[in-house]
Design a protein around this motif. Structure first.
Motif, PDB file in Angstrom:
ATOM      1  N   GLY A 180       6.684  13.095   5.535  1.00 49.63           N
ATOM      2  CA  GLY A 180       7.945  11.981   5.489  1.00 49.63           C
ATOM      3  C   GLY A 180       8.943  12.662   5.982  1.00 49.63           C
ATOM      4  N   ALA A 181      10.216  12.076   6.025  1.00 49.08           N
ATOM      5  CA  ALA A 181      11.338  12.776   6.903  1.00 49.08           C
ATOM      6  C   ALA A 181      11.785  13.959   6.047  1.00 49.08           C
ATOM      7  CB  ALA A 181      12.525  11.708   6.930  1.00 49.08           C
ATOM      8  N   ILE A 182      11.519  14.058   4.813  1.00 42.86           N
ATOM      9  CA  ILE A 182      12.010  15.452   4.177  1.00 42.86           C
ATOM     10  C   ILE A 182      11.001  16.495   4.322  1.00 42.86           C
ATOM     11  CG2 ILE A 182      12.196  16.470   1.926  1.00 42.86           C
ATOM     12  CD1 ILE A 182      13.348  13.847   0.901  1.00 42.86           C
ATOM     13  N   TYR A 183       9.622  16.357   4.477  1.00 42.67           N
ATOM     14  CA  TYR A 183       8.553  17.055   4.589  1.00 42.67           C
ATOM     15  C   TYR A 183       7.567  16.560   5.864  1.00 42.67           C
ATOM     16  CZ  TYR A 183       9.814  19.176   0.200  1.00 42.67           C
ATOM     17  OH  TYR A 183      10.287  19.905  -0.833  1.00 42.67           O
ATOM     18  N   THR A 233       0.815  -1.045  -0.036  1.00 40.26           N
ATOM     19  CA  THR A 233       0.205   0.066  -0.150  1.00 40.26           C
ATOM     20  C   THR A 233       0.797   1.261   0.066  1.00 40.26           C
ATOM     21  OG1 THR A 233      -1.839   1.091   1.094  1.00 40.26           O
ATOM     22  CG2 THR A 233      -0.082   0.162   2.563  1.00 40.26           C
ATOM     23  N   VAL A 234       0.425   2.235  -0.694  1.00 40.35           N
ATOM     24  CA  VAL A 234       0.858   3.501  -0.396  1.00 40.35           C
ATOM     25  C   VAL A 234       0.024   4.401   0.155  1.00 40.35           C
ATOM     26  CG1 VAL A 234       2.565   3.473  -2.196  1.00 40.35           C
ATOM     27  CG2 VAL A 234       0.307   4.349  -2.755  1.00 40.35           C
ATOM     28  N   THR A 235      -0.948   4.165   0.867  1.00 39.45           N
ATOM     29  CA  THR A 235      -1.983   4.843   1.585  1.00 39.45           C
ATOM     30  C   THR A 235      -2.179   3.960   2.909  1.00 39.45           C
ATOM     31  OG1 THR A 235      -3.699   3.807   0.381  1.00 39.45           O
ATOM     32  CG2 THR A 235      -2.991   6.232  -0.345  1.00 39.45           C
ATOM     33  N   PRO A 236      -1.123   3.585   3.587  1.00 37.47           N
ATOM     34  CA  PRO A 236      -1.220   2.928   5.072  1.00 37.47           C
ATOM     35  C   PRO A 236      -2.282   3.612   5.881  1.00 37.47           C
ATOM     36  CG  PRO A 236       0.931   3.931   4.839  1.00 37.47           C
ATOM     37  CD  PRO A 236       0.134   4.406   3.520  1.00 37.47           C
ATOM     38  N   ASP A 237      -2.718   3.084   6.661  1.00 38.94           N
ATOM     39  CA  ASP A 237      -3.561   3.687   7.830  1.00 38.94           C
ATOM     40  C   ASP A 237      -2.795   4.675   8.509  1.00 38.94           C
ATOM     41  OD1 ASP A 237      -5.376   1.875   7.255  1.00 38.94           O
ATOM     42  OD2 ASP A 237      -5.578   1.136   9.248  1.00 38.94           O
ATOM     43  N   TYR A 238      -1.382   4.334   8.835  1.00 38.17           N
ATOM     44  CA  TYR A 238      -0.623   5.279   9.404  1.00 38.17           C
ATOM     45  C   TYR A 238       0.711   5.148   8.697  1.00 38.17           C
ATOM     46  CZ  TYR A 238      -3.460   4.550  13.280  1.00 38.17           C
ATOM     47  OH  TYR A 238      -4.666   4.374  14.189  1.00 38.17           O
ATOM     48  N   PHE A 239       1.466   6.487   8.179  1.00 40.61           N
ATOM     49  CA  PHE A 239       2.500   6.546   7.222  1.00 40.61           C
ATOM     50  C   PHE A 239       3.690   6.067   7.988  1.00 40.61           C
ATOM     51  CE2 PHE A 239      -0.230   8.579   4.155  1.00 40.61           C
ATOM     52  CZ  PHE A 239       0.386   8.186   3.073  1.00 40.61           C
ATOM     53  N   ASN A 240       3.942   5.998   9.044  1.00 46.59           N
ATOM     54  CA  ASN A 240       5.159   5.385   9.752  1.00 46.59           C
ATOM     55  C   ASN A 240       4.878   4.206  10.379  1.00 46.59           C
ATOM     56  OD1 ASN A 240       6.479   7.973   8.976  1.00 46.59           O
ATOM     57  ND2 ASN A 240       5.446   9.048  10.574  1.00 46.59           N
ATOM     58  N   MET A 241       4.265   4.026  11.492  1.00 44.44           N
ATOM     59  CA  MET A 241       4.054   2.866  12.071  1.00 44.44           C
ATOM     60  C   MET A 241       2.590   3.009  12.734  1.00 44.44           C
ATOM     61  SD  MET A 241       6.589   2.886  15.132  1.00 44.44           S
ATOM     62  CE  MET A 241       7.720   4.540  15.344  1.00 44.44           C
ATOM     63  N   PRO A 242       1.906   1.738  13.112  1.00 47.39           N
ATOM     64  CA  PRO A 242       2.285   0.426  12.820  1.00 47.39           C
ATOM     65  C   PRO A 242       2.096   0.283  11.377  1.00 47.39           C
ATOM     66  CG  PRO A 242       0.242   0.457  14.038  1.00 47.39           C
ATOM     67  CD  PRO A 242       0.699   1.887  13.976  1.00 47.39           C
ATOM     68  N   PHE A 265       4.263  -7.492   7.554  1.00 41.52           N
ATOM     69  CA  PHE A 265       5.089  -6.088   7.338  1.00 41.52           C
ATOM     70  C   PHE A 265       4.234  -5.808   5.962  1.00 41.52           C
ATOM     71  CE2 PHE A 265       7.446  -9.480   5.441  1.00 41.52           C
ATOM     72  CZ  PHE A 265       7.897  -9.282   4.199  1.00 41.52           C
ATOM     73  N   ASP A 266       4.461  -4.607   5.836  1.00 39.32           N
ATOM     74  CA  ASP A 266       4.115  -3.566   4.426  1.00 39.32           C
ATOM     75  C   ASP A 266       5.209  -3.565   3.483  1.00 39.32           C
ATOM     76  OD1 ASP A 266       1.568  -3.528   5.637  1.00 39.32           O
ATOM     77  OD2 ASP A 266       2.018  -0.997   5.812  1.00 39.32           O
ATOM     78  N   ILE A 267       4.828  -3.496   2.131  1.00 41.54           N
ATOM     79  CA  ILE A 267       5.834  -3.033   1.354  1.00 41.54           C
ATOM     80  C   ILE A 267       5.203  -2.060   0.326  1.00 41.54           C
ATOM     81  CG2 ILE A 267       6.896  -5.376   0.989  1.00 41.54           C
ATOM     82  CD1 ILE A 267       5.551  -5.229  -1.980  1.00 41.54           C
ATOM     83  N   SER A 268       6.406  -0.994  -0.109  1.00 41.89           N
ATOM     84  CA  SER A 268       5.844   0.132  -0.998  1.00 41.89           C
ATOM     85  C   SER A 268       6.462  -0.153  -2.239  1.00 41.89           C
ATOM     86  CB  SER A 268       6.460   1.318   0.017  1.00 41.89           C
ATOM     87  OG  SER A 268       6.400   2.481  -0.944  1.00 41.89           O
ATOM     88  N   ALA A 269       5.550  -0.272  -3.090  1.00 38.58           N
ATOM     89  CA  ALA A 269       5.989  -0.257  -4.508  1.00 38.58           C
ATOM     90  C   ALA A 269       5.019   0.135  -5.348  1.00 38.58           C
ATOM     91  CB  ALA A 269       6.262  -1.746  -4.833  1.00 38.58           C
ATOM     92  N   ALA A 270       4.143   0.948  -4.748  1.00 35.02           N
ATOM     93  CA  ALA A 270       2.873   1.786  -5.618  1.00 35.02           C
ATOM     94  C   ALA A 270       2.082   0.636  -6.329  1.00 35.02           C
ATOM     95  CB  ALA A 270       3.562   2.914  -6.432  1.00 35.02           C
ATOM     96  N   CYS A 271       1.812   1.000  -7.421  1.00 35.02           N
ATOM     97  CA  CYS A 271       0.942   0.141  -8.276  1.00 35.02           C
ATOM     98  C   CYS A 271       1.532  -1.186  -8.732  1.00 35.02           C
ATOM     99  CB  CYS A 271       0.482   0.825  -9.544  1.00 35.02           C
ATOM    100  SG  CYS A 271      -0.079   2.613  -9.416  1.00 35.02           S
ATOM    101  N   SER A 272       2.850  -1.241  -8.437  1.00 36.47           N
ATOM    102  CA  SER A 272       3.593  -2.774  -8.672  1.00 36.47           C
ATOM    103  C   SER A 272       3.339  -3.523  -7.446  1.00 36.47           C
ATOM    104  CB  SER A 272       4.822  -2.698  -9.132  1.00 36.47           C
ATOM    105  OG  SER A 272       5.212  -1.845 -10.307  1.00 36.47           O
ATOM    106  N   GLY A 273       2.787  -2.834  -6.345  1.00 36.55           N
ATOM    107  CA  GLY A 273       2.733  -3.577  -5.295  1.00 36.55           C
ATOM    108  C   GLY A 273       2.316  -5.223  -5.120  1.00 36.55           C
TER     109      GLY A 273
END
Ligand code: UT7
Length: 340
Positions: A204-207, A86-95, A113-121
């Motif tokens: 995210g950590a940048i913003y 998912t790229v729209t998790p319930d929480y962006f960091n954890m859990p 655990f989650d993985i982040s690969a957008a549409c290829s997920g």
């Protein structure tokens, strides 16, 4: 000397969840400067589903997973790995959303655990499940692609809001000693040089969340649509040609080609380049839009529920998304079909 028997990963079941609320092109005409005619002509999308405000990615993922588990005829106690794309998790960091889904399903004390690969997920998840199973580490893996994309879409941006929708799909991947039930091939890749084609800058950590993020709408998805479109057609076509050639399979012998449902024009261009007949190509983009990691399992669930997907039939999956990432998989459906 004793020899261990080879183990193969097999695709046992599919399930999906589609939210009730429909957002039609007519609705979008009232929200942004667009027309039903433009959207249908340029994307093939007529409507998409939007989750309720209190309906989260994990809720949709849980509903899809419940169906997949029931259809697999495997007890939930036998599941030993839960992974969610998912790229729209319930929480962006954890859990992780996988942990939340596991709890909602009553599955405890298993790796999640989650993985982040957008549409290829979803196809990335299949590669992870395959590796865990074929190495002997796990036996029954629950894989889930779930997205509440509406939570990161700017409904004043006509270039993105017409495309995306919400939903979830899930599958059970199990160990088998029958080679004919196993995945035939899977290829997953990425190129971070194109990372700026599809971005959600914050949070995210940048913003981290700030007034700037809110003022500039950095929490919304940004896409270089036309550039992504061209690269998608080229990459998806090349990827499928390679996997078919490598395995000595002709495109006309594939009963079910399930491409990522991003845009009808992309699917048509790839299908034509591969000389696929219309009846081979699975299309759900018109009614669900682009649901990112949920797109392929939702499309698979559609052909399963309509009785089109039969036991042993070959499925060719092909996907492309943010990262940029892409992946393709060639595998038989090893579950029980619905007879209609
Ligand atoms: O899932 C991950 C991968 N994502 C994708 O594969 C998405 C790939 N991209 C696409 O599907 C297409 O690029 C879009 C559907 C997003 C856009 O279609 P396009 O044919 O590439 O259009 P464009 O971006 O080149 O824009 C053409 C025109 C522009 O107007 P001008 O500059 O020619 O006057 C846009 O402003 O269309 C305009 N436009 C719209 N007009 C009406 C853009 N969006 C809209 C809209 N309604 N919703």
């Amino acid at each position: 000397m004793s020899q261990t028997k080879p183990v193969y990963a097999s695709f046992r079941s599919i399930g999906a969840y589609v939210p009730e609320k429909i957002l039609s092109n007519a609705d979008l005409e009232k929200m942004v400067d667009t027309t039903d005619e433009w959207i249908v002509k340029r994307t093939g999308i007529k409507e998409r589903r939007i989750a309720a405000e209190d309906e989260h990615t994990s809720d949709m993922g849980t509903k899809a997973a419940e169906l997949a588990i029931r259809r697999s005829e495997i007890a939930k106690e036998e599941i030993d790995l839960v992974i969610c794309a998912t790229v729209t998790p319930d929480y962006f960091n954890m859990p992780s959303t996988a942990c939340i889904i596991s709890n909602k399903l009553g599955i405890s004390n298993v790796q999640a655990f989650d993985i982040s690969a957008a549409c290829s997920g979803f196809v990335y998840l299949l590669s992870v499940a395959k590796a865990f199973i074929e190495s002997g580490m796990k036996k029954n893996v629950l894989v889930i692609g779930a997205e509440k994309f509406s939570s990161i879409v700017d409904y004043t941006d006509r270039s993105t809001c017409i495309l995306f929708g919400d939903g979830a799909g899930a599958a059970i991947i199990s160990a088998t000693d029958k080679k004919e039930e196993g995945f035939i091939d899977l290829h997953a890749s990425a190129d971070g040089a194109y990372a700026d084609f599809l971005v959600t800058p914050a949070p995210g950590a940048i913003y981290p969340v700030s007034q700037k993020v809110i003022d500039e709408g950095l929490n919304f998805v940004q896409m270089k649509g036309n550039e992504t479109f061209k690269l998608a057609v080229k990459t998806l076509t090349k990827d499928v040609k390679e996997i078919l050639q490598k395995n000595n399979i002709n495109s006309e012998d594939i009963p079910h080609f399930i491409p990522h449902q991003a845009n009808y024009r992309i699917i048509k261009a790839v299908g034509d380049a591969l000389k696929m007949r219309e009846d081979q190509v699975v299309l759900t983009v018109g009614k669900y839009g682009n649901t990112s990691a949920a797109s392929i399992p939702m499309a698979l669930n559609d052909i399963y529920e309509s009785g089109r997907l039969q036991t042993g039939e070959l499925m060719l999956l092909d996907t492309f998304g943010g990262g940029l990432t892409w992946a393709s998989a060639l595998l038989p459906f090893a579950g029980k079909a619905i007879n209609k």
